[in-house]
Design an enzyme around this catalytic site. Structure first.
Site, PDB file in Angstrom:
ATOM      1  N   PRO A  81      -3.349 -11.621   9.885  1.00  0.00           N
ATOM      2  CG  PRO A  81      -1.090 -11.912  11.186  1.00  0.00           C
ATOM      3  CD  PRO A  81      -1.758 -12.565  10.044  1.00  0.00           C
ATOM      4  CG  ASP A  82      -6.451  -6.330  13.779  1.00  0.00           C
ATOM      5  OD1 ASP A  82      -5.362  -5.797  14.666  1.00  0.00           O
ATOM      6  OD2 ASP A  82      -7.230  -5.869  14.054  1.00  0.00           O
ATOM      7  CB  ILE A  83       0.082  -6.645  14.112  1.00  0.00           C
ATOM      8  CG1 ILE A  83      -0.032  -7.337  12.727  1.00  0.00           C
ATOM      9  CG2 ILE A  83       1.026  -6.438  14.874  1.00  0.00           C
ATOM     10  CD1 ILE A  83       1.510  -7.019  11.979  1.00  0.00           C
ATOM     11  CG  PHE A 130      -1.814   5.917  14.134  1.00  0.00           C
ATOM     12  CD1 PHE A 130      -1.155   5.284  14.885  1.00  0.00           C
ATOM     13  CD2 PHE A 130      -1.939   6.929  13.464  1.00  0.00           C
ATOM     14  CE1 PHE A 130      -0.001   5.824  15.557  1.00  0.00           C
ATOM     15  CE2 PHE A 130      -0.359   7.700  13.882  1.00  0.00           C
ATOM     16  CZ  PHE A 130      -0.459   7.971  15.496  1.00  0.00           C
ATOM     17  CE  LYS A 174       8.623 -12.175 -14.216  1.00  0.00           C
ATOM     18  NZ  LYS A 174       9.041 -11.788 -15.063  1.00  0.00           N
ATOM     19  CG  ASP A 213      -6.930  -5.063   6.605  1.00  0.00           C
ATOM     20  OD1 ASP A 213      -6.795  -4.857   7.410  1.00  0.00           O
ATOM     21  OD2 ASP A 213      -7.257  -4.621   6.058  1.00  0.00           O
ATOM     22  CE  LYS A 252      -8.306  -3.521  15.785  1.00  0.00           C
ATOM     23  NZ  LYS A 252      -7.350  -3.062  14.446  1.00  0.00           N
ATOM     24  CG  ASN A 279      -0.271  -0.525   2.478  1.00  0.00           C
ATOM     25  OD1 ASN A 279       0.037   0.516   2.894  1.00  0.00           O
ATOM     26  ND2 ASN A 279      -0.698  -1.240   3.606  1.00  0.00           N
TER      27      ASN A 279
END
Ligand SMILES: Cc1cc2nc3c(=O)[nH]c(=O)nc-3n(C[C@H](O)[C@H](O)[C@H](O)COP(=O)(O)O)c2cc1C
Length: 414
Positions: free
Chosen positions: A316-318, A334, A298, A288, A352, A205
């Protein structure tokens, strides 16, 4: 104040003086007699616009800015390069020239950048002197290792002026910043993760890591020990004094955070709660999703002329996992959103179990990914006195300093 001693690396001091001036410092130079054999006072005078001081026992010089006045004038003293000889004198409390006398007379922080032949540096006497000086409160800048002017290879090279300048500015900044995180350890994730598709392609990203790196520097300035777990493609320089661990995928980032957190918690003071000691800050833009299967070769377009479908699975959602595994650490999240930012941020804060969350709208180009500015609203968990703080648009460095102040506020209530 910049002190220069008689070492071959004295030529780098001229560039260092320029860089410090460029960064806004008023630089006065003191040189030993030996230093004047390597670089002329005239060069430093021309670069700094200030008279260069070399003599102690000189009535004329004392009539100008005398040694005690110079010692009082300095906010920070840097000796670069610091010869083995000058280190030995300082360790013995000697004051037989202008530079060593000022060091003894000043209440300013003194930074020493040893630079010498590798055998001189490794010598037990030099190492003993450095240890002694460290214990006396001098800040020792670790020399670089590598090829030396004399042809030897080893530790003892003066770091490059840009690196030295950054380290010096970090010390200056720290001295003028409230130490709200003194004694704390901070783990910060930053930048984008990269999820491989095949050996040459990946999913990622737009995150550049600017906010996380600014926050790492701000936490350091506020007195914390900082570990920065960064996406490996972040091209920013690591803030001086911050330990950086490069990772690729979200799984790697999680593993690095868990390993570092466990290590920190194992060494924390058992008489204090971890909340008062360890802080986890998740600024990284973690993918995500990752590919269900990474191709070992390749992927050829000739074999996929009709198009290519990738099967993606959740990463995983760290932040959620770190918060669940280490409930005693202070958790800061954040939320970079493009719509309905406040609701998403508050939802994340509760789901969370975070202590605070900084929320920004990345659809605004002026404050989004890669920009130098940011603007945020910080939401706090219900257990704290304050519900929110609005941080208007400012540089990421200023926003980072404000976020650290927010952490200081809630730590005081923990
Ligand atoms: C060519 C040359 C290069 C030198 N380079 C260094 C050096 O890099 N580091 C060092 O500690 N001493 C070096 N020395 C030795 C110092 O100049 C010497 O110890 C001197 O007394 C240092 O004085 P000062 O500490 O008052 O500046 C060098 C000497 C010569 C002749």
């Amino acid at each position: 104040m910049l002190g220069i001693t008689g070492g071959i690396a004295a030529y780098k001091s001229a560039v260092l003086a320029r860089l410090l001036i460029k960064a806004g410092c008023d630089v006065r130079v003191v040189m030993t007699r030996a230093a004047c054999e390597f670089i002329t006072p005239l060069t430093l005078q021309a670069l700094t616009g200030n008279e260069v001081h070399t003599e102690l026992l000189d009535a004329e010089a004392e009539r100008g800015m005398g040694h005690i006045e110079l010692a009082k004038w300095a906010d920070v003293m840097v000796i670069a390069p610091a010869s083995a000889n000058t280190l030995a004198k300082l360790a013995a409390g000697m004051a037989d020239n202008l530079l060593t006398t000022i060091c003894l007379a000043t209440s300013a922080k003194v930074l020493l950048a040893p630079a010498m032949n590798q055998a001189m540096y490794a010598h037990a006497i030099t190492q003993d002197n450095l240890a002694k000086l460290h214990n006396f409160g001098y800040h020792i800048i670790t020399p670089d290792a590598g090829e030396q002017a004399c042809g030897d290879v080893g530790a003892g090279r003066l770091p490059e002026p840009e690196d030295l300048c950054e380290q010096i500015l970090a010390v200056i900044k720290k001295r003028s910043t409230p130490q709200v995180l003194a004694g704390k350890s901070v783990i910060i994730t930053a930048g984008a993760t990269t999820e491989p598709i095949d050996p040459v392609r990946f999913l990622s990203n737009h995150s550049t890591g600017k906010m996380g790196f600014a926050l790492a520097a701000a936490c350091r300035d506020a007195g914390a020990d900082v570990v920065l777990v960064s996406g490996k493609r972040v091209s920013l320089p690591t803030p001086a004094g911050v330990m950086r661990i490069n990772v690729g995928t979200a799984d790697e980032m999680l593993a690095a955070c868990q390993a570092k957190m466990s290590e920190l918690l194992a060494s924390t003071d058992q008489n204090q709660t971890a909340k008062n000691q360890v802080i986890f800050i998740g600024t990284a833009a973690v993918a995500d999703y990752k590919t269900a299967n990474v191709a070992t070769q390749k992927i050829k377009k000739t074999a996929n002329e009709g198009g290519l479908s990738l099967q993606l699975v959740r990463n995983p959602d760290i932040l959620a996992l770190m918060s669940k595994t280490y409930p005693d650490a202070l958790m800061v999240g954040f939320a970079a959103e493009t719509q309905d930012t406040e609701n998403y941020a508050k939802g994340k804060l509760a789901a969370k179990n975070l202590d605070m969350i900084a929320c920004n709208d990345v659809s605004n180009q002026a404050i989004g990914f890669g920009s130098d500015d940011n603007a945020m609203t910080v939401f706090f968990a219900e257990r704290y006195q304050k519900a929110r703080t609005v941080l208007p648009q400012a540089s990421k460095a200023q926003i980072a300093a404000s976020l650290v102040a927010c952490m200081g506020e809630i730590l005081a209530q923990s």
